[in-house]
Design a protein around this motif. Sequence first.
Motif, PDB file in Angstrom:
ATOM      1  N   VAL A 161       1.071  -1.286  -0.077  1.00  0.00           N
ATOM      2  CA  VAL A 161      -0.045  -0.082   0.069  1.00  0.00           C
ATOM      3  C   VAL A 161       0.801   1.320   0.045  1.00  0.00           C
ATOM      4  O   VAL A 161       1.856   1.256   0.846  1.00  0.00           O
ATOM      5  CB  VAL A 161      -0.935  -0.050   1.300  1.00  0.00           C
ATOM      6  N   ILE A 162       0.611   2.244  -1.009  1.00  0.00           N
ATOM      7  CA  ILE A 162       1.344   3.382  -1.043  1.00  0.00           C
ATOM      8  C   ILE A 162       0.354   4.797  -1.026  1.00  0.00           C
ATOM      9  O   ILE A 162      -0.457   4.534  -2.012  1.00  0.00           O
ATOM     10  CB  ILE A 162       2.482   3.334  -2.106  1.00  0.00           C
ATOM     11  N   GLY A 163       0.753   5.569  -0.165  1.00  0.00           N
ATOM     12  CA  GLY A 163      -0.367   6.676  -0.171  1.00  0.00           C
ATOM     13  C   GLY A 163      -1.761   6.204   0.250  1.00  0.00           C
ATOM     14  O   GLY A 163      -2.770   6.840  -0.386  1.00  0.00           O
ATOM     15  N   GLY A 164      -1.971   5.156   0.984  1.00  0.00           N
ATOM     16  CA  GLY A 164      -3.336   4.632   1.284  1.00  0.00           C
ATOM     17  C   GLY A 164      -3.998   3.697   0.014  1.00  0.00           C
ATOM     18  O   GLY A 164      -5.019   3.482   0.342  1.00  0.00           O
ATOM     19  N   GLN A 165      -3.055   3.777  -1.084  1.00  0.00           N
ATOM     20  CA  GLN A 165      -3.917   2.987  -2.162  1.00  0.00           C
ATOM     21  C   GLN A 165      -3.155   1.589  -2.494  1.00  0.00           C
ATOM     22  O   GLN A 165      -1.767   1.548  -2.437  1.00  0.00           O
ATOM     23  CB  GLN A 165      -3.536   3.938  -3.488  1.00  0.00           C
ATOM     24  N   PRO A 166      -3.994   0.465  -2.594  1.00  0.00           N
ATOM     25  CA  PRO A 166      -3.129  -0.698  -2.663  1.00  0.00           C
ATOM     26  C   PRO A 166      -2.473  -0.735  -4.323  1.00  0.00           C
ATOM     27  O   PRO A 166      -3.243  -0.506  -5.073  1.00  0.00           O
ATOM     28  CB  PRO A 166      -4.430  -1.671  -2.770  1.00  0.00           C
ATOM     29  N   VAL A 167      -1.322  -1.371  -4.404  1.00  0.00           N
ATOM     30  CA  VAL A 167      -0.610  -1.442  -5.685  1.00  0.00           C
ATOM     31  C   VAL A 167      -0.209  -2.856  -5.664  1.00  0.00           C
ATOM     32  O   VAL A 167       0.078  -3.369  -4.626  1.00  0.00           O
ATOM     33  CB  VAL A 167       0.227  -0.420  -5.836  1.00  0.00           C
ATOM     34  N   VAL A 168       0.455  -3.259  -6.931  1.00  0.00           N
ATOM     35  CA  VAL A 168       1.116  -4.721  -6.819  1.00  0.00           C
ATOM     36  C   VAL A 168       2.169  -4.363  -8.188  1.00  0.00           C
ATOM     37  O   VAL A 168       1.787  -4.100  -9.095  1.00  0.00           O
ATOM     38  CB  VAL A 168      -0.009  -5.621  -7.320  1.00  0.00           C
ATOM     39  N   ALA A 169       3.301  -5.005  -7.702  1.00  0.00           N
ATOM     40  CA  ALA A 169       4.311  -4.805  -8.724  1.00  0.00           C
ATOM     41  C   ALA A 169       4.553  -5.939  -9.308  1.00  0.00           C
ATOM     42  O   ALA A 169       4.433  -7.171  -8.647  1.00  0.00           O
ATOM     43  CB  ALA A 169       5.764  -4.503  -8.079  1.00  0.00           C
ATOM     44  N   VAL A 170       4.407  -6.410 -10.703  1.00  0.00           N
ATOM     45  CA  VAL A 170       4.376  -7.569 -11.219  1.00  0.00           C
ATOM     46  C   VAL A 170       5.498  -7.605 -12.377  1.00  0.00           C
ATOM     47  O   VAL A 170       5.524  -6.661 -13.110  1.00  0.00           O
ATOM     48  CB  VAL A 170       2.896  -7.662 -12.001  1.00  0.00           C
ATOM     49  N   ARG A 171       6.140  -8.896 -12.612  1.00  0.00           N
ATOM     50  CA  ARG A 171       7.154  -9.010 -13.764  1.00  0.00           C
ATOM     51  C   ARG A 171       6.125  -9.688 -14.767  1.00  0.00           C
ATOM     52  O   ARG A 171       5.563 -10.799 -14.725  1.00  0.00           O
ATOM     53  CB  ARG A 171       8.059  -9.912 -13.158  1.00  0.00           C
ATOM     54  N   GLY A 172       6.082  -9.142 -15.844  1.00  0.00           N
ATOM     55  CA  GLY A 172       5.222  -9.353 -17.039  1.00  0.00           C
ATOM     56  C   GLY A 172       5.650 -10.826 -17.808  1.00  0.00           C
ATOM     57  O   GLY A 172       7.085 -10.659 -17.781  1.00  0.00           O
ATOM     58  N   GLU A 173       4.779 -11.133 -18.551  1.00  0.00           N
ATOM     59  CA  GLU A 173       5.240 -12.206 -19.604  1.00  0.00           C
ATOM     60  C   GLU A 173       6.331 -11.545 -20.467  1.00  0.00           C
ATOM     61  O   GLU A 173       6.934 -12.548 -21.171  1.00  0.00           O
ATOM     62  CB  GLU A 173       4.173 -12.628 -20.396  1.00  0.00           C
ATOM     63  N   ASP A 174       6.370 -10.364 -20.509  1.00  0.00           N
ATOM     64  CA  ASP A 174       7.484  -9.732 -21.597  1.00  0.00           C
ATOM     65  C   ASP A 174       8.576  -9.551 -20.454  1.00  0.00           C
ATOM     66  O   ASP A 174       9.528  -8.904 -21.209  1.00  0.00           O
ATOM     67  CB  ASP A 174       6.945  -8.354 -22.083  1.00  0.00           C
ATOM     68  N   ASN A 175       8.854  -9.883 -19.402  1.00  0.00           N
ATOM     69  CA  ASN A 175       9.791  -9.662 -18.614  1.00  0.00           C
ATOM     70  C   ASN A 175       9.950  -8.355 -17.866  1.00  0.00           C
ATOM     71  O   ASN A 175      10.756  -8.098 -17.348  1.00  0.00           O
ATOM     72  CB  ASN A 175      11.119 -10.155 -19.145  1.00  0.00           C
ATOM     73  N   GLU A 176       9.174  -7.377 -18.166  1.00  0.00           N
ATOM     74  CA  GLU A 176       9.196  -6.147 -17.738  1.00  0.00           C
ATOM     75  C   GLU A 176       8.539  -5.846 -16.214  1.00  0.00           C
ATOM     76  O   GLU A 176       7.464  -6.604 -16.153  1.00  0.00           O
ATOM     77  CB  GLU A 176       8.514  -5.004 -18.708  1.00  0.00           C
TER      78      GLU A 176
ATOM     79  N   ARG B 147       6.225  -3.857 -14.031  1.00  0.00           N
ATOM     80  CA  ARG B 147       5.081  -2.856 -13.995  1.00  0.00           C
ATOM     81  C   ARG B 147       4.510  -2.820 -12.534  1.00  0.00           C
ATOM     82  O   ARG B 147       4.571  -3.728 -11.792  1.00  0.00           O
ATOM     83  CB  ARG B 147       3.997  -2.983 -14.885  1.00  0.00           C
ATOM     84  N   VAL B 148       3.920  -1.413 -12.109  1.00  0.00           N
ATOM     85  CA  VAL B 148       3.191  -1.364 -11.055  1.00  0.00           C
ATOM     86  C   VAL B 148       1.855  -1.028 -11.295  1.00  0.00           C
ATOM     87  O   VAL B 148       1.674   0.339 -11.810  1.00  0.00           O
ATOM     88  CB  VAL B 148       3.990  -0.361 -10.011  1.00  0.00           C
ATOM     89  N   PHE B 149       0.846  -1.885 -10.858  1.00  0.00           N
ATOM     90  CA  PHE B 149      -0.584  -1.580 -11.328  1.00  0.00           C
ATOM     91  C   PHE B 149      -1.265  -1.165  -9.902  1.00  0.00           C
ATOM     92  O   PHE B 149      -0.692  -1.635  -8.749  1.00  0.00           O
ATOM     93  CB  PHE B 149      -1.082  -2.668 -11.924  1.00  0.00           C
ATOM     94  N   PHE B 150      -2.494  -0.402 -10.007  1.00  0.00           N
ATOM     95  CA  PHE B 150      -3.211  -0.405  -9.002  1.00  0.00           C
ATOM     96  C   PHE B 150      -3.862  -1.778  -8.648  1.00  0.00           C
ATOM     97  O   PHE B 150      -4.369  -2.189  -9.706  1.00  0.00           O
ATOM     98  CB  PHE B 150      -4.357   0.731  -9.130  1.00  0.00           C
ATOM     99  N   ASN B 151      -3.726  -2.135  -7.610  1.00  0.00           N
ATOM    100  CA  ASN B 151      -4.376  -3.493  -7.102  1.00  0.00           C
ATOM    101  C   ASN B 151      -5.831  -3.333  -6.946  1.00  0.00           C
ATOM    102  O   ASN B 151      -6.424  -3.470  -5.827  1.00  0.00           O
ATOM    103  CB  ASN B 151      -3.624  -3.942  -5.863  1.00  0.00           C
ATOM    104  N   SER B 152      -6.533  -3.271  -8.193  1.00  0.00           N
ATOM    105  CA  SER B 152      -8.048  -2.996  -8.192  1.00  0.00           C
ATOM    106  C   SER B 152      -8.556  -3.471  -9.508  1.00  0.00           C
ATOM    107  O   SER B 152      -8.220  -2.771 -10.607  1.00  0.00           O
ATOM    108  CB  SER B 152      -8.199  -1.603  -7.677  1.00  0.00           C
TER     109      SER B 152
END
Length: 392
Positions: A58-73, A75-80
């Motif tokens: 959680v950053i700034g009160g908002q849920p996020v998730v960092a994911v290593r994608g199928e392209d190996n990059e 990314r950080v998405f809102f976990n929503s």
Amino acid sequence: MTQIDLSSIKSGPAEVDRLNYTSPEIFELEIKNIFGKAWLFVAHASELKGKGSYRSCVIGGQPVVAVRGEDNEIRVFFNSCRHKGTTLVCEREGQVEKLKCPYHHWTYSTVGKLISVPRVEAYGEKFKLQDHGLIEVPRVEVFHDLIFANLSEDGPDLTEFLGPAAEYLVESATYSGAEMVSIGAYEYSYAGNWKLMMENTLDDYHAEYLHDYAFAQRADLFDMGGTTGFQETEGTRWSVQLGIHGAFDQQDDVRTLVIQKDRPRRVYVGIFPSFIALYHPIWDVTGLRVIEPIAVDKTIIRTYCLAPASSSQEERKAIGERFHYSWGPGGRAGVDDVMIFDRVQQGLQAQTAGSVLINRGLHRDTHMGIAADDNAVRGFWEGWRKFMNVSK
């Protein structure tokens, strides 16, 4: 929210009003003005080892998730979910082939594309999957495998934000510049304000008093070549203000370096507002502390143990054991800190009992304070005033 006039409340450089630690109104403003605009730590890149691996927080009160994608990059998405807003993952870490919402099974790829919606025909012909992918956090940058995110599209990039603290962060979060990996992390909470942890870590004044017993035990644990306790080389112990950041910086006495002989510099650096990297030469251990504010009087700390990427399993086990001696869940120094945070927060309720003092060494008028000065702590409060739009 009740309006509060911050200009009438002391926030350094010499003293700080107790309201800054106890007011729910100020806490709400901090989440908006500081955590909504500063660079915040999300994950260590080594946690995202394979495609589909993730780390949520959680950053700034908002849920996020960092994911290593199928392209190996990474990314950080809102976990929503884009449908009803459900969190897609509830575990702190894991690995998935796809991100599937448990509510209605909307399913996303690891690069954030919406790839499946059950009974999609009910949305009509105008509904397009490509229009409803996961939303990425506005800005993400990586500094020596430390993944930072920013909820604001505006403001300085990460390098500019770190400023003079970057050199200290390289020193503490890498192994002489070499890559590190996370070998474990754990969480705990305390009943106190989030700022207490940052101040405590950068406060060189408390250690020999609050942790006197712990330090005596640590000295017994290691054969320090006939020395007593943790000793520094004379004249090399500094409290440093680094703009809005701060660091504790010292050279440990080479006689105490029994595990390794090449890195005598001990650096604890606090990156405003909520990230701390620590290197302890005598234990030869690197730790990270991530501060997550929950309420004005409740805080979660996520603590990492790092090891050189080149280290063997046996070496990592030894590093983990040394980490545990003080910074781990059973470490004596950490228990001391949590106990004192609870007592500090209780004492701060005495609102008219005077300001909190951060003026040690202020009269020297230099960013490089000597042992037990408050320069590093004043750096933090410089950042607080900047982001809260308060003048001295």
